[in-house]
Enzyme design. Structure first.
Site, PDB file in Angstrom:
ATOM      1  CB  ILE A  21      -0.961  -0.007   1.194  1.00  0.00           C
ATOM      2  CG1 ILE A  21      -1.960  -1.171   1.070  1.00  0.00           C
ATOM      3  CG2 ILE A  21      -1.713   1.315   1.284  1.00  0.00           C
ATOM      4  CD1 ILE A  21      -2.889  -1.321   2.262  1.00  0.00           C
ATOM      5  CB  THR A  56      -5.278   4.717   5.765  1.00  0.00           C
ATOM      6  OG1 THR A  56      -3.934   4.481   5.289  1.00  0.00           O
ATOM      7  CG2 THR A  56      -5.815   6.000   5.165  1.00  0.00           C
ATOM      8  NE  ARG A 103      -5.979  -2.481  12.127  1.00  0.00           N
ATOM      9  CZ  ARG A 103      -6.308  -2.612  10.844  1.00  0.00           C
ATOM     10  NH1 ARG A 103      -6.306  -1.541  10.063  1.00  0.00           N
ATOM     11  NH2 ARG A 103      -6.616  -3.786  10.338  1.00  0.00           N
ATOM     12  CD  GLU A 109     -11.503   1.671  13.934  1.00  0.00           C
ATOM     13  OE1 GLU A 109     -11.987   0.677  13.339  1.00  0.00           O
ATOM     14  OE2 GLU A 109     -10.532   2.302  13.504  1.00  0.00           O
ATOM     15  CG  HIS A 158     -11.463   0.945   9.742  1.00  0.00           C
ATOM     16  ND1 HIS A 158     -10.889   0.415  10.874  1.00  0.00           N
ATOM     17  CD2 HIS A 158     -10.741   0.437   8.705  1.00  0.00           C
ATOM     18  CE1 HIS A 158      -9.873  -0.375  10.541  1.00  0.00           C
ATOM     19  NE2 HIS A 158      -9.769  -0.368   9.221  1.00  0.00           N
ATOM     20  CB  ALA A 171      -8.944   4.373   3.978  1.00  0.00           C
ATOM     21  N   GLY A 172     -10.101   1.650   2.831  1.00  0.00           N
ATOM     22  CA  GLY A 172      -9.869   0.491   1.968  1.00  0.00           C
ATOM     23  C   GLY A 172     -11.135  -0.107   1.394  1.00  0.00           C
TER      24      GLY A 172
END
Length: 314
Positions: free
Chosen positions: A153, A233, A235, A264, A283, A285-286
């Site tokens: 990534i 992005t 943790r 979270e 959460h 982004a992916g």
């Protein structure tokens, strides 16, 4: 026929592929119902999760029949990997399948945070004209992207940044300065402190382990360039959220985008209320339509292959 338990959202086409050959229970509510989750887990030959399902403790103990855990994502901090292996359970992450989505999120966030202009929609719609205030944005071309973590990534994020004219430097504790990934991608290796101090945009791409917990705290935030922006992005536990909010309020930090949090879902967070140039997302982004399909298909294929191999050995 195996029993497959899916505890969070998964692309329906991939669920259908699993269900064509096996008994599948797909119920995204299970992640919030630990009692029912444990009962269903006791019957499962395979478990498919995202990041919220904690595969450890009571849930891991309940997996008496389970042979494989598929992770719809890449981070494994919600899974006791060693505990799974000790029980003969294979853990399969969706490595690489959501890299494009995360890399695009980082670049889009950097554009938003540095340009400033897109924060003025409500004022313009209300009849105000904040042209002077919103004309102080900065371009990405010529700026420096600092990457902490240079896996798939991080490398893709660097490639996208270079197409916009950014300079890229990176640090990864697992890759020394001579690793070919740096030269092949046109990225300059630098030590951690140099990356932090040199970046106009600092982006995090490391797992949450003991060595990265609290990695970006008050001292490292203070060491960043005045006006630099931070994108996380990775943790949530990697960044000290209170210190980050203070750096934003003081003006030392130019902006931040957080897609991940120490807790979270994020509970009410008064320390973030009113912080300037702050982008918060839950959460995602992916997660895009495309990445969800890729991640789900990859995990479905690998879970099916693992179950088939186990049946063959049986």
């Amino acid at each position: 026929m195996a029993r497959i338990l899916i505890t969070e959202f998964m692309d329906e086409d991939a669920v259908a592929r699993l269900a064509a050959d096996h008994d599948v229970l797909h119920d995204p509510r299970l992640v919030d119902e630990p009692g029912r989750l444990a009962a269903e887990a006791a019957r499962a030959d395979a478990l498919v999760v995202r990041n919220r399902t904690q595969v450890r403790g009571a849930l891991l103990d309940a997996l008496a029949r389970c042979r494989v855990v598929g992770r719809l994502g890449v981070g494994l901090d919600n899974i006791d990997v060693a505990g799974c292996r000790a029980r003969g359970i294979e853990v399969i992450p969706a490595t690489g399948a959501n890299a494009q989505a995360v890399a695009e999120y980082v670049i889009a966030s950097a554009l938003w945070l540095r340009r400033l202009a897109w924060s003025g929609s409500a004022e313009v719609a209300a009849g105000r004209w904040p042209r002077e205030a919103l004309s102080r944005g900065r371009e990405l071309a010529g700026a420096t992207l600092g990457l902490i973590g240079f896996g798939s990534i991080g490398q893709l994020t660097g490639r996208l940044a270079r197409t916009l004219g950014m300079q890229v430097l990176a640090f990864d504790a697992a890759l020394d300065a001579e690793h070919p990934a740096y030269a092949e991608s046109g990225t300059r290796w630098a030590g951690l402190d140099e990356v932090v101090a040199s970046a106009d945009v600092l982006s995090l791409h490391v797992p949450l382990v003991e060595s990265t917990r609290g990695l970006i705290g008050a001292a490292r935030l203070a060491a960043m360039k005045p006006g630099a922006v931070l994108v996380n992005t990775a943790r949530g536990g990697i960044v000290d959220e209170i210190a980050l909010a203070q750096a934003l309020r003081s003006g030392a930090l130019g902006g931040a985008a957080l897609d991940v949090f120490a807790e979270e879902p994020l509970p009410a967070a008064p320390h973030f209320q009113g912080c300037p140039n702050l982008l918060l997302t839950p959460h995602v982004a992916g997660v895009t339509q495309e990445s969800n399909a890729r991640v789900s298909a990859l995990i479905a294929d690998r879970v099916l292959a693992h179950l088939a191999a186990g049946a063959g050995r049986g």
